[in-house]
Design a protein around this motif. Structure first.
Motif, PDB file in Angstrom:
ATOM      1  N   GLN A  69      34.325 -10.304  89.691  1.00 23.21           N
ATOM      2  CA  GLN A  69      34.800  -8.924  89.688  1.00 23.21           C
ATOM      3  C   GLN A  69      35.901  -8.732  90.734  1.00 23.21           C
ATOM      4  O   GLN A  69      36.943  -8.141  90.448  1.00 23.21           O
ATOM      5  N   GLN A  73      39.770  -7.853  89.722  1.00 27.72           N
ATOM      6  CA  GLN A  73      40.411  -6.639  90.215  1.00 27.72           C
ATOM      7  C   GLN A  73      41.681  -6.967  90.996  1.00 27.72           C
ATOM      8  O   GLN A  73      42.710  -6.313  90.838  1.00 27.72           O
ATOM      9  N   SER A  76      44.361  -8.092  88.526  1.00 26.73           N
ATOM     10  CA  SER A  76      44.869  -6.941  87.779  1.00 26.73           C
ATOM     11  C   SER A  76      45.879  -6.150  88.618  1.00 26.73           C
ATOM     12  O   SER A  76      46.934  -5.759  88.124  1.00 26.73           O
ATOM     13  N   ARG A  77      45.558  -5.924  89.884  1.00 23.30           N
ATOM     14  CA  ARG A  77      46.481  -5.203  90.771  1.00 23.30           C
ATOM     15  C   ARG A  77      47.805  -5.951  90.932  1.00 23.30           C
ATOM     16  O   ARG A  77      48.850  -5.337  91.079  1.00 23.30           O
ATOM     17  N   GLN A 182      36.961  -4.521  82.473  1.00 28.49           N
ATOM     18  CA  GLN A 182      36.567  -3.774  83.675  1.00 28.49           C
ATOM     19  C   GLN A 182      37.701  -2.821  84.012  1.00 28.49           C
ATOM     20  O   GLN A 182      38.858  -3.187  83.963  1.00 28.49           O
ATOM     21  N   ALA A 184      39.948  -1.846  86.215  1.00 26.96           N
ATOM     22  CA  ALA A 184      40.431  -2.384  87.482  1.00 26.96           C
ATOM     23  C   ALA A 184      41.251  -1.382  88.284  1.00 26.96           C
ATOM     24  O   ALA A 184      41.566  -1.618  89.432  1.00 26.96           O
TER      25      ALA A 184
END
Length: 186
Positions: A69, A73, A76-77, A182, A184
């Motif tokens: 996770q 995240q 993704s950022r 998810q 993100a």
């Protein structure tokens, strides 16, 4: 380092594969951050979960889900592609809501159906929303860690997991990559 730089200068797509083993788990996020900092033009990162039959290299699913996770995240950022290298991934019932994905579950279920002798159904499977489609959990994993970390999924949980469009790497024949859904941005 120089070899990876040369590949990217030659416009070759680079995806990093990071192992999710007990000895690497607590360093995985730092490694991904290092790679993104030094090679920002790379395509992204794929996490490699260990086959439960390779017990010494096996990490608990819940701990792996927490690290996955955080990596997903971060990726993704940074606008990196991310997912699991193979369909095995991490079972949703062991991630306790940390990982929310749709197509990887389908691939995991399909893969495990071909390994019937290696799979076992546990008490959580009886009331899980995936009870009809999921064949169960790997016996080798249960032999090492037991069934306590698995929690059945409810229909309400699944309804909150909005499916995402396929990851663009799917078009590049990365057939084992999940389209992790998810949220993100939060």
């Amino acid at each position: 380092y120089q070899g990876i730089s040369n590949l990217m200068q030659a416009s070759i797509s680079v995806m990093f594969v990071v192992p999710m083993a007990p000895t690497t788990l607590h360093h995985a996020l730092g490694l991904v951050q290092y790679l993104q900092n030094h090679f920002p033009k790379a395509e992204g990162v794929l996490l490699e979960t260990v086959d439960p039959n390779r017990e010494p290299l096996l990490a608990p699913y819940k701990a792996s889900a927490e690290v996955a996770q955080a990596i997903f995240q971060f990726a993704s950022r940074k606008r990196w592609q991310f997912g699991f290298h193979k369909p095995r991934g991490i079972p949703a019932c062991a991630s306790h809501g940390l990982l929310r994905y749709q197509d990887l579950l389908t691939r995991r279920h399909q893969m495990l159906k071909h390994l019937k002798e290696e799979i076992s159904r546990i008490k959580a499977c009886e009331v899980c929303a995936f009870s009809r489609t999921c064949p169960g959990i790997e016996k080798a994993y249960l032999d090492v860690f037991g069934p306590s970390e698995f929690a059945p999924l409810t229909q309400q949980q699944l309804l909150k997991w909005a499916p995402k469009k396929s990851n663009r790497l799917e078009a590049k024949s990365y057939v084992s990559l999940s389209s992790f859904s998810q949220n993100a941005e939060n």
